[in-house]
Scaffold this motif. Structure first.
Motif, PDB file in Angstrom:
ATOM      1  N   UNK A 149      21.663  -0.440  -3.010  1.00  0.00           N
ATOM      2  CA  UNK A 149      21.869  -1.375  -1.908  1.00  0.00           C
ATOM      3  C   UNK A 149      20.548  -2.083  -1.673  1.00  0.00           C
ATOM      4  N   UNK A 150      20.454  -2.829  -0.599  1.00  0.00           N
ATOM      5  CA  UNK A 150      19.193  -3.492  -0.293  1.00  0.00           C
ATOM      6  C   UNK A 150      18.188  -2.451   0.166  1.00  0.00           C
ATOM      7  N   UNK A 151      16.968  -2.516  -0.373  1.00  0.00           N
ATOM      8  CA  UNK A 151      15.961  -1.498  -0.120  1.00  0.00           C
ATOM      9  C   UNK A 151      14.793  -2.044   0.686  1.00  0.00           C
ATOM     10  N   UNK A 152      14.073  -1.115   1.331  1.00  0.00           N
ATOM     11  CA  UNK A 152      12.819  -1.439   1.991  1.00  0.00           C
ATOM     12  C   UNK A 152      11.693  -0.831   1.151  1.00  0.00           C
ATOM     13  N   UNK A 153      10.878  -1.680   0.560  1.00  0.00           N
ATOM     14  CA  UNK A 153       9.794  -1.229  -0.312  1.00  0.00           C
ATOM     15  C   UNK A 153       8.494  -1.133   0.484  1.00  0.00           C
ATOM     16  N   UNK A 154       7.743  -0.047   0.266  1.00  0.00           N
ATOM     17  CA  UNK A 154       6.495   0.102   1.008  1.00  0.00           C
ATOM     18  C   UNK A 154       5.259  -0.194   0.154  1.00  0.00           C
ATOM     19  N   UNK A 155       5.454  -0.740  -1.054  1.00  0.00           N
ATOM     20  CA  UNK A 155       4.319  -1.119  -1.896  1.00  0.00           C
ATOM     21  C   UNK A 155       3.611  -2.351  -1.332  1.00  0.00           C
ATOM     22  N   UNK A 156       2.290  -2.441  -1.534  1.00  0.00           N
ATOM     23  CA  UNK A 156       1.582  -3.659  -1.110  1.00  0.00           C
ATOM     24  C   UNK A 156       2.051  -4.849  -1.929  1.00  0.00           C
ATOM     25  N   UNK A 157       2.153  -5.997  -1.285  1.00  0.00           N
ATOM     26  CA  UNK A 157       2.579  -7.205  -2.002  1.00  0.00           C
ATOM     27  C   UNK A 157       1.378  -7.786  -2.746  1.00  0.00           C
ATOM     28  N   UNK A 158       1.576  -8.028  -4.033  1.00  0.00           N
ATOM     29  CA  UNK A 158       0.485  -8.502  -4.886  1.00  0.00           C
ATOM     30  C   UNK A 158       0.756  -9.924  -5.350  1.00  0.00           C
ATOM     31  N   UNK A 159      -0.200 -10.829  -5.084  1.00  0.00           N
ATOM     32  CA  UNK A 159      -0.089 -12.199  -5.560  1.00  0.00           C
ATOM     33  C   UNK A 159      -0.582 -12.310  -6.992  1.00  0.00           C
ATOM     34  N   UNK A 160      -0.624 -13.527  -7.496  1.00  0.00           N
ATOM     35  CA  UNK A 160      -1.042 -13.727  -8.888  1.00  0.00           C
ATOM     36  C   UNK A 160      -2.475 -14.249  -8.995  1.00  0.00           C
ATOM     37  N   UNK A 161      -3.238 -14.110  -7.935  1.00  0.00           N
ATOM     38  CA  UNK A 161      -4.630 -14.565  -7.939  1.00  0.00           C
ATOM     39  C   UNK A 161      -5.629 -13.427  -8.109  1.00  0.00           C
ATOM     40  N   UNK A 162      -5.159 -12.199  -8.048  1.00  0.00           N
ATOM     41  CA  UNK A 162      -6.026 -11.045  -8.222  1.00  0.00           C
ATOM     42  C   UNK A 162      -5.357 -10.045  -9.164  1.00  0.00           C
ATOM     43  N   UNK A 163      -6.184  -9.321  -9.884  1.00  0.00           N
ATOM     44  CA  UNK A 163      -5.641  -8.354 -10.846  1.00  0.00           C
ATOM     45  C   UNK A 163      -5.660  -6.921 -10.327  1.00  0.00           C
ATOM     46  N   UNK A 164      -6.235  -6.688  -9.158  1.00  0.00           N
ATOM     47  CA  UNK A 164      -6.350  -5.324  -8.637  1.00  0.00           C
ATOM     48  C   UNK A 164      -4.982  -4.765  -8.258  1.00  0.00           C
ATOM     49  N   UNK A 165      -4.890  -3.445  -8.336  1.00  0.00           N
ATOM     50  CA  UNK A 165      -3.683  -2.682  -7.976  1.00  0.00           C
ATOM     51  C   UNK A 165      -2.516  -2.894  -8.938  1.00  0.00           C
ATOM     52  N   UNK A 166      -2.795  -3.436 -10.092  1.00  0.00           N
ATOM     53  CA  UNK A 166      -1.748  -3.592 -11.104  1.00  0.00           C
ATOM     54  C   UNK A 166      -1.755  -2.429 -12.088  1.00  0.00           C
ATOM     55  N   UNK A 167      -2.916  -1.771 -12.225  1.00  0.00           N
ATOM     56  CA  UNK A 167      -3.069  -0.732 -13.221  1.00  0.00           C
ATOM     57  C   UNK A 167      -2.521   0.604 -12.722  1.00  0.00           C
ATOM     58  N   UNK A 168      -2.387   1.556 -13.644  1.00  0.00           N
ATOM     59  CA  UNK A 168      -1.919   2.915 -13.361  1.00  0.00           C
ATOM     60  C   UNK A 168      -0.529   2.936 -12.739  1.00  0.00           C
ATOM     61  N   UNK A 169       0.260   1.944 -13.094  1.00  0.00           N
ATOM     62  CA  UNK A 169       1.636   1.879 -12.607  1.00  0.00           C
ATOM     63  C   UNK A 169       2.524   2.741 -13.511  1.00  0.00           C
ATOM     64  N   UNK A 170       3.629   3.191 -12.986  1.00  0.00           N
ATOM     65  CA  UNK A 170       4.628   3.911 -13.785  1.00  0.00           C
ATOM     66  C   UNK A 170       6.008   3.477 -13.332  1.00  0.00           C
ATOM     67  N   UNK A 171       6.699   2.743 -14.179  1.00  0.00           N
ATOM     68  CA  UNK A 171       8.040   2.308 -13.802  1.00  0.00           C
ATOM     69  C   UNK A 171       8.980   3.510 -13.702  1.00  0.00           C
ATOM     70  N   UNK A 172       8.712   4.546 -14.469  1.00  0.00           N
ATOM     71  CA  UNK A 172       9.529   5.758 -14.393  1.00  0.00           C
ATOM     72  C   UNK A 172       9.400   6.393 -13.004  1.00  0.00           C
ATOM     73  N   UNK A 173       8.165   6.544 -12.523  1.00  0.00           N
ATOM     74  CA  UNK A 173       7.957   7.141 -11.203  1.00  0.00           C
ATOM     75  C   UNK A 173       8.468   6.225 -10.093  1.00  0.00           C
TER      76      UNK A 173
END
Length: 216
Positions: free
Chosen positions: A158-182
Motif C-alpha cells: 500500500x502507500x508507505x511512509x518512508x523515514x529515509x533522508x531525501x537525497x537530491x542529485x547535487x551531492x553524493x553523500x549518503x548514497x554508499x553502503x546501501x542494501x536494497x535487500x535490507x
C-alpha cells in the motif's frame, strides 16, 4: 476479382496471426530470461536472494535501453530513463537503481551505491512517485572496469511512509553502503517483481558528473 480479393484477405489474416504469435513468443522469451539474466550476472544470490520474474523495460532519452546486461556508456545513460512494467494503476510500487560494484567489482568497499530510489509509484508512472533519492547518472571511476547497474521494482502493500533522508542529485553523500535487500526487508516489500540491468565503465562524461558534484 473474388479470387484476388480472397487471396489478399487470407494474406492479411496470415500476417496478423504471425504478428500475434511473434509478439506472444517474444513476451514469453523476455519474461522467462529474467531469472537467467540475474543469475548469470551474479546479482542472485550476491545482491538479492530471488530474481524478478519480469524483465523491466528501461529506455533512456538517448535511445539506449537496458537489455539484460548489455554494455552502455555513462553518456548514453546520463538522464533518467522511462520505465515500464506490468502492474495495475491501483498498485503502489518502488523503484531502485543500484551499483553493487563501487568503487570496483573486485573491491566493492562502498557496496551498494544507489543512484535512484522512488517509492509510492502509482502503477508504473515513476514521475508521480515519491523521490527518496534523485537520479544521479552512473559514474564508474576511471580504470575501475565495468560496473553492474541494477534496476529493481518492488510491489508495495500500500502507500508507505518512508523515514529515509531525501537525497537530491547535487551531492553524493549518503548514497554508499546501501542494501536494497535490507531496504526491502525493512518495508516488507518481498521479492522484486521486475528488474533489468546494464554494464558501464568510465567515459569522459563521468568527469563532468564529478565536477558538478564537487561544486557543492
Amino acid at each position: 476479382m473474388i479470387f484476388s480479393g480472397s487471396r489478399i484477405l487470407i494474406r492479411k489474416l496470415f500476417e496478423s496471426t504471425n504478428q500475434i504469435l511473434f509478439r506472444n513468443k517474444t513476451n514469453v522469451r523476455y519474461s522467462s530470461n529474467a531469472s537467467e539474466v540475474f543469475k548469470n550476472h551474479g546479482v542472485v544470490p550476491e545482491i538479492i536472494p530471488v530474481a524478478p520474474k519480469e524483465l523491466l523495460k528501461v529506455t533512456f532519452p538517448s535511445g539506449a535501453t537496458a537489455d539484460g546486461g548489455n554494455d552502455l556508456t555513462p553518456t548514453q545513460v546520463k538522464d533518467p530513463p522511462k520505465i515500464n512494467f506490468q502492474t495495475q494503476s491501483s498498485h503502489f510500487n518502488l523503484l531502485c537503481l543500484t551499483d553493487p560494484d563501487s568503487p570496483s567489482r573486485g573491491r566493492p568497499t562502498y557496496r551498494e551505491w544507489h543512484h535512484w530510489l522512488v517509492g509510492n509509484i502509482p502503477g508504473d508512472d515513476v514521475s508521480k512517485g515519491e523521490i527518496l533519492s534523485d537520479y544521479i547518472s552512473p559514474c564508474p571511476p576511471r580504470t575501475s572496469g565495468k560496473h553492474r547497474y541494477i534496476f529493481l521494482v518492488y510491489k508495495q502493500g500500500g502507500k508507505l511512509t518512508f523515514d529515509e533522508p531525501r537525497l537530491g542529485n547535487k551531492r553524493s553523500s549518503n548514497r554508499e553502503y546501501f542494501s536494497i535487500k535490507k531496504f526491502a526487508e525493512k518495508y516488507k516489500l518481498g521479492n522484486p517483481i521486475a528488474g533489468n540491468l546494464f554494464l558501464a565503465e568510465w567515459d569522459e562524461y563521468v568527469e563532468q558528473i564529478y565536477e558538478n558534484l564537487s561544486k557543492l
